[in-house]
Write an enzyme that holds these catalytic residues in place. Structure first.
Site, PDB file in Angstrom:
ATOM      1  N   ASP A  73       0.848  -1.194   0.000  1.00 26.84           N
ATOM      2  CA  ASP A  73       0.000   0.000   0.000  1.00 26.84           C
ATOM      3  C   ASP A  73       0.881   1.241   0.000  1.00 26.84           C
ATOM      4  O   ASP A  73       1.993   1.230   0.537  1.00 26.84           O
ATOM      5  CB  ASP A  73      -0.909   0.015   1.232  1.00 26.84           C
ATOM      6  CG  ASP A  73      -1.960  -1.080   1.199  1.00 26.84           C
ATOM      7  OD1 ASP A  73      -2.441  -1.406   0.104  1.00 26.84           O
ATOM      8  OD2 ASP A  73      -2.305  -1.606   2.276  1.00 26.84           O
ATOM      9  N   ASP A 131      -7.135  -1.659  -4.276  1.00 26.99           N
ATOM     10  CA  ASP A 131      -8.167  -1.392  -3.269  1.00 26.99           C
ATOM     11  C   ASP A 131      -9.225  -0.433  -3.814  1.00 26.99           C
ATOM     12  O   ASP A 131     -10.419  -0.612  -3.568  1.00 26.99           O
ATOM     13  CB  ASP A 131      -7.544  -0.795  -2.003  1.00 26.99           C
ATOM     14  CG  ASP A 131      -6.579  -1.738  -1.311  1.00 26.99           C
ATOM     15  OD1 ASP A 131      -6.698  -2.964  -1.502  1.00 26.99           O
ATOM     16  OD2 ASP A 131      -5.693  -1.248  -0.592  1.00 26.99           O
TER      17      ASP A 131
END
Length: 196
Positions: A142, A166
């Site tokens: 991320d 995501d």
């Protein structure tokens, strides 16, 4: 909906293009961000000071970091979804619905992007991130950081870091929710399914 109507070729094109482009955008952006020296040094690269920027993190859980450490459970679920989505669309005929095809194309792109990370394919080693751990990293990469200061001079509230995959998953899920509320005025005919 007439289940006997053939699935238009443009549904295959739309679905696979979204899935492939979404996955490629996710994997490229992760590769780029995880190769930046300032970010690898645990710095934050602010695009909007105090609100939005880039910061690297590794997530062994699911959305919002839930279920930390259950990487193989999530990898198994992602593998099942990567098989089930195309089967549902093209074997069972759900691809006759354009909106559903678009939403699931985005979702599949996100599923495969994060599955790639969970399988350890980027080749990251824990020793470079946490000196107490060793071996290959099986965690989602991320890098998008969203923060806000509340009250204005107070402490930062930080949204869990996320990535392109995501975003695809969340947008696809929102689209599925909206599609589930859709009420067609009349059932579509095979001719309208092919035309749309």
């Amino acid at each position: 909906m007439d289940q006997r109507a053939p699935i238009p070729f443009n549904r295959h094109l739309t679905f696979w293009a979204l899935a492939c482009l979404g996955c490629a955008a996710d994997l490229w952006s992760k590769h780029y961000m995880f190769s930046q020296p300032d970010l690898l040094a645990h710095d934050i690269r602010w695009m909007w000071e105090g609100h939005a920027g880039f910061q690297l993190s590794l997530n062994e859980g699911a959305l919002f970091g839930m279920g930390q450490g259950n990487v193989w459970v999530f990898a198994s679920c992602a593998t099942a979804a990567a098989v089930a989505i195309p089967v549902w669309l093209f074997v069972f005929g759900a691809a006759r619905d354009r909106g559903l095809t678009i939403a699931l194309g985005c979702i599949l792109g996100g599923v495969i992007g994060n599955l790639y990370d969970r399988l350890g394919l980027p080749g990251l080693q824990w020793a470079n991130w946490d000196s107490a751990r060793s071996g290959t990293v099986h965690a989602v990469r991320d890098f998008v950081l969203i923060a806000r200061r509340w009250p204005p001079q107070g402490q930062f509230d930080v949204w869990p870091n996320f990535n392109v995959a995501d975003s695809l998953l969340v947008c696809g899920a929102i689209a599925l929710f909206l599609i589930s509320w859709r009420r067609p005025d009349r059932p579509p005919t095979p001719e309208s399914a092919v035309a749309s």
